[in-house]
Scaffold this active site. Structure first.
Site, PDB file in Angstrom:
ATOM      1  N   LYS A   1       0.787  -1.124   0.158  1.00  0.00           N
ATOM      2  CA  LYS A   1      -0.102  -0.080   0.095  1.00  0.00           C
ATOM      3  C   LYS A   1       0.812   1.253  -0.044  1.00  0.00           C
ATOM      4  O   LYS A   1       0.503   2.105  -0.522  1.00  0.00           O
ATOM      5  CB  LYS A   1      -0.901   0.072   1.213  1.00  0.00           C
ATOM      6  CG  LYS A   1      -1.868   1.216   1.339  1.00  0.00           C
ATOM      7  CD  LYS A   1      -2.964   1.387   0.039  1.00  0.00           C
ATOM      8  CE  LYS A   1      -3.738   2.615   0.099  1.00  0.00           C
ATOM      9  NZ  LYS A   1      -4.730   2.518   1.217  1.00  0.00           N
TER      10      LYS A   1
ATOM     11  N   LYS B   1      -1.412  11.049   6.151  1.00  0.00           N
ATOM     12  CA  LYS B   1      -1.131   9.994   7.018  1.00  0.00           C
ATOM     13  C   LYS B   1      -0.367   8.851   6.417  1.00  0.00           C
ATOM     14  O   LYS B   1       0.519   8.418   6.852  1.00  0.00           O
ATOM     15  CB  LYS B   1      -2.451   9.288   7.506  1.00  0.00           C
ATOM     16  CG  LYS B   1      -2.277   8.318   8.640  1.00  0.00           C
ATOM     17  CD  LYS B   1      -3.608   7.449   8.760  1.00  0.00           C
ATOM     18  CE  LYS B   1      -3.777   6.480   7.662  1.00  0.00           C
ATOM     19  NZ  LYS B   1      -4.763   5.381   7.576  1.00  0.00           N
TER      20      LYS B   1
END
Length: 293
Positions: free
Chosen positions: A177, A245
């Protein structure tokens, strides 16, 4: 015609991603028990899809063969996994915990070890595709963990996905990811610069993209975001706050493994400028706004 029940599962976290993902599981015949920190959201989900809700993660996970998490960050995951009210307090040996949260690889390895002591399978399983992908059931799922756990959970995961691949041991899904977000950051910045250049050059940006999107310059971001970017519309999609984030996680991991991510670090700074403009909840394509403010 009724759908044959596929057994009890639990889904923890009903945000913009988790809400429709849990809905697909229920529609595919799983008996889904949901938990959400704001109970009203869980009640709304039950009213829409059926299933049931619980007052704690542990109660939701009781007797479930699969438990799915989709919350905010590492600390949020720990808050629903550990303790008397966490899912590990009630999960039975032979069950599998699947964490769809985009979090650190370090957390994935920690959870894997904690599950192993209880003979519970674990998969770190961050997703790509955004809110639209979740709502349409076409997410891409990047997984880390044991093959046996993946085999047990794959059919359920495919309820809301078009691609799910096991990429290695625990942490591999989160690392993949990070690769995904690094790629997206560079592509969106390039697209923002290109559209700004086209406008400054007096070109019709939409006409330009219609041509170049048929060649090597094409990307998902170009195909799906150029119109909204040219119209200055950003009140949708994957939020800048979430992207920062994710990029922070990737930059931290890069420091650990010796990778150099100069472009990623630069784009992260650009996103901080967007936040300062009040765009923390804007779509990530809002990088163009830096040029047009």
């Amino acid at each position: 015609m009724s759908i044959e029940s596929k057994g009890k599962v639990a889904f923890i976290g009903l945000g913009v991603m988790g809400y429709p993902m849990a809905g697909y599981l229920q529609q595919k015949g799983y008996q889904v028990c949901v938990y959400n920190r704001t109970a009203a959201k869980a009640t709304a989900w039950v009213n829409q899809f059926g299933g049931s809700q619980a007052s704690t993660p542990a109660l939701a996970a009781a007797e479930a063969s699969l438990v799915f998490l989709c919350v905010g960050n590492d600390d949020d995951v720990r808050s629903v996994v550990y303790g008397d009210d966490g899912v590990l307090a009630s999960l039975q040996p032979g069950s599998v915990l699947i964490d769809h949260t985009t979090a650190s690889a370090e957390l994935a390895r920690e959870l894997s070890a904690a599950c192993e002591t209880k003979q519970i399978g674990f998969l770190d399983a961050p997703v790509s595709g955004g809110q639209a992908g979740a709502e349409n059931g076409v997410l891409t799922v990047m997984l880390g963990g044991q093959p046996s756990a993946f085999d047990q959970a794959e059919t359920a995961i495919m309820s809301y996905s078009r691609c799910a691949k096991l990429l290695g041991p625990a942490g591999s899904g989160q690392l993949t990811k990070m690769v995904n977000q690094i790629c997206i950051a560079g592509v969106v910045q390039g697209l923002a610069e290109a559209l700004n250049f086209a406008q400054n050059a007096g070109l019709d940006g939409a006409a330009v993209v219609e041509v170049i999107s048929q060649g090597a310059a094409s990307s998902w971001q170009m195909q799906n975001r150029y119109k909204t970017m040219l119209n200055g519309k950003y009140d949708f999609g994957f939020a800048v706050d979430w992207m920062r984030k994710d990029l922070g996680i990737a930059l931290n991991e890069a420091r650990k493994n010796g990778s150099h991510l100069p472009l990623t670090a630069l784009v992260d700074q650009f996103y901080s400028e967007v936040q300062q403009m009040g765009g923390g909840r804007w779509d990530t394509s809002s990088l163009l706004k830096r040029f047009t403010r």
